[in-house]
Design an enzyme around this catalytic site. Structure first.
Site, PDB file in Angstrom:
ATOM      1  CE  LYS A  59      -1.433   0.290  -7.821  1.00 30.31           C
ATOM      2  NZ  LYS A  59      -2.459   1.365  -7.784  1.00 30.31           N
ATOM      3  N   GLY A  82      -1.376   4.459 -12.162  1.00 32.41           N
ATOM      4  CA  GLY A  82      -1.246   5.128 -13.461  1.00 32.41           C
ATOM      5  C   GLY A  82      -1.337   6.638 -13.360  1.00 32.41           C
ATOM      6  N   GLY A 138      -5.273   1.557 -14.672  1.00 39.19           N
ATOM      7  CA  GLY A 138      -6.722   1.701 -14.832  1.00 39.19           C
ATOM      8  C   GLY A 138      -7.148   2.724 -15.863  1.00 39.19           C
ATOM      9  CG  ASP A 175      -4.221  -0.657  -4.881  1.00 37.78           C
ATOM     10  OD1 ASP A 175      -3.222  -0.212  -5.480  1.00 37.78           O
ATOM     11  OD2 ASP A 175      -5.296  -0.030  -4.772  1.00 37.78           O
ATOM     12  CE  LYS A 181      -4.408   3.746  -3.738  1.00 33.01           C
ATOM     13  NZ  LYS A 181      -4.135   2.939  -4.919  1.00 33.01           N
TER      14      LYS A 181
HETATM   15  N1  ADP Z   1      -9.847   8.524   3.263  1.00 33.75           N
HETATM   16  C1  ADP Z   1      -9.270   8.757   2.073  1.00 33.75           C
HETATM   17  N2  ADP Z   1      -8.152   9.495   2.002  1.00 33.75           N
HETATM   18  C2  ADP Z   1      -7.556   9.777   0.829  1.00 33.75           C
HETATM   19  N3  ADP Z   1      -8.040   9.343  -0.383  1.00 33.75           N
HETATM   20  C3  ADP Z   1      -9.170   8.582  -0.390  1.00 33.75           C
HETATM   21  C4  ADP Z   1      -9.834   8.264   0.840  1.00 33.75           C
HETATM   22  N4  ADP Z   1     -10.907   7.504   0.531  1.00 33.75           N
HETATM   23  C5  ADP Z   1     -10.922   7.358  -0.799  1.00 33.75           C
HETATM   24  N5  ADP Z   1      -9.891   8.010  -1.384  1.00 33.75           N
HETATM   25  C6  ADP Z   1      -9.646   8.061  -2.819  1.00 33.75           C
HETATM   26  O1  ADP Z   1      -8.651   7.111  -3.177  1.00 33.75           O
HETATM   27  C7  ADP Z   1      -8.028   7.611  -4.362  1.00 33.75           C
HETATM   28  C8  ADP Z   1      -6.756   6.842  -4.656  1.00 33.75           C
HETATM   29  O2  ADP Z   1      -7.072   5.560  -5.193  1.00 33.75           O
HETATM   30  P1  ADP Z   1      -7.129   5.343  -6.776  1.00 33.75           P
HETATM   31  O3  ADP Z   1      -7.969   6.407  -7.412  1.00 33.75           O
HETATM   32  O4  ADP Z   1      -7.553   3.927  -7.003  1.00 33.75           O
HETATM   33  O5  ADP Z   1      -5.621   5.620  -7.225  1.00 33.75           O
HETATM   34  P2  ADP Z   1      -4.452   4.643  -7.742  1.00 33.75           P
HETATM   35  O6  ADP Z   1      -4.359   4.857  -9.206  1.00 33.75           O
HETATM   36  O7  ADP Z   1      -3.227   5.139  -7.023  1.00 33.75           O
HETATM   37  O8  ADP Z   1      -4.817   3.229  -7.342  1.00 33.75           O
HETATM   38  C9  ADP Z   1      -7.860   9.064  -4.052  1.00 33.75           C
HETATM   39  O9  ADP Z   1      -7.692   9.868  -5.203  1.00 33.75           O
HETATM   40  C10 ADP Z   1      -9.142   9.397  -3.314  1.00 33.75           C
HETATM   41  O10 ADP Z   1     -10.117   9.890  -4.208  1.00 33.75           O
HETATM   42 MG    MG Z   2      -6.661   2.209  -7.734  1.00 39.34          MG
END
Ligand code: ADP
Ligand code: MG
Length: 257
Positions: free
Chosen positions: A8, A11, A41, A163, A219
């Site tokens: 996966k 963006g 997103g 995810d 995730k």
């Molecule tokens: N325990 C954690 N460890 C690492 N990142 C975390 C945690 N809890 C929340 N996050 C957040 O999850 C984010 C990743 O998810 P997301 O922003 O949705 O990215 P993606 O575009 O890969 O789906 C990280 O940038 C971080 O801010």
């Molecule tokens: Mg995300």
């Protein structure tokens, strides 16, 4: 053992120093069978703004009314999906982009009324993916599904969390690996350290404590679900060169399950 790998790609990690797509092509050359699932997103938010459609999230899911859905489908299944297919072809990859609404791949029902056209997957039909893999293509999946009511499709498209879609597809394929390439080195614990391994029990604790939150929640859930189906599930830093290759060797990121 299956040589299938679901990756996966969020963006946020594409277009910098990352090598995610090169890595996908390299893995295909090695005889593995990669399937790409993508989000989008940030670009969706940009396009919603462009069209003056306000957007908000509930429980980490984008509340999706009719206009929002139009933009989601156009951007995800259109622009993002085709850009990835084109980019994969540069490295010699033979990719075919499709959405979960194609070939009956993802069936879904609405999560609940307030979220609008947000779906949860009820069934994955892996045949379209298996056919593409068999023919040597890399399937590139946009997380859109067809709504089914009981035994029949309603004709409505639904927006699916990318995810969750990746986890469901990895489980249904009984993939060997599920890798999330994101914008952090892995999952942090309460001290801020990135963990090498996260068990289901520990994931529950960290979520309870609010240490795992926001975009990391779907995730971790997807990883646990896929791990139950026998996948090695890894969350790794997609901004780093070679991250995907290292993730499947478990040299980087957090292994979940
Ligand atoms: N325990 C954690 N460890 C690492 N990142 C975390 C945690 N809890 C929340 N996050 C957040 O999850 C984010 C990743 O998810 P997301 O922003 O949705 O990215 P993606 O575009 O890969 O789906 C990280 O940038 C971080 O801010
Ligand atoms: Mg995300």
């Amino acid at each position: 053992m299956s040589d299938t790998l679901v990756v996966k790609i969020g963006g946020s990690t594409l277009g910098g120093g990352d090598t995610a797509l090169e890595d996908v092509v390299a893995l295909q050359r090695r005889g593995l069978r990669p399937v790409v699932v993508h989000g989008g997103g940030a670009l969706i938010s940009e396009w919603l703004k462009l069209h003056n459609v306000p957007t908000r999230f509930e429980r980490g899911l984008r509340v999706t009314d009719e206009r929002t859905l139009e933009v989601v489908v156009a951007v995800l299944a259109g622009l993002v999906n085709k850009r990835l297919v084109a980019a994969l072809s540069v490295g010699g990859g033979r990719a075919v982009g499709l959405s979960g609404a194609d070939g009956g791949l993802l069936k879904a029902r609405r999560v609940d009324e307030p979220l609008g056209f947000v779906g949860e997957i009820t069934e994955v039909d892996t045949r379209p993916l298996l056919d593409l893999l068999e023919d040597g293509f890399v399937p590139v999946l946009a997380p859109i599904a067809a709504e089914w009511r009981g035994e029949a499709p309603s004709g409505q498209l639904l927006n699916i969390n990318a995810d969750t879609a990746a986890g469901a597809v990895a489980a249904a394929l009984a993939a060997r690996w599920l890798v999330f390439l994101t914008d952090v080195p892995g999952i942090r614990d309460e001290s801020g350290e990135t963990m090498r391994v996260l068990t289901a029990a520990r994931a529950g604790e960290l979520r309870e404590a609010g240490v795992i939150e926001g975009g990391m929640i779907p995730k971790v859930e997807a990883c646990l679900r896929a791990a139950d189906a026998g996948c090695r599930s890894v969350i790794a830093d997609g901004r780093r060169a070679g991250a995907l290759l290292e993730a499947i060797e478990e040299k980087t990121g957090t292994v979940v399950g």
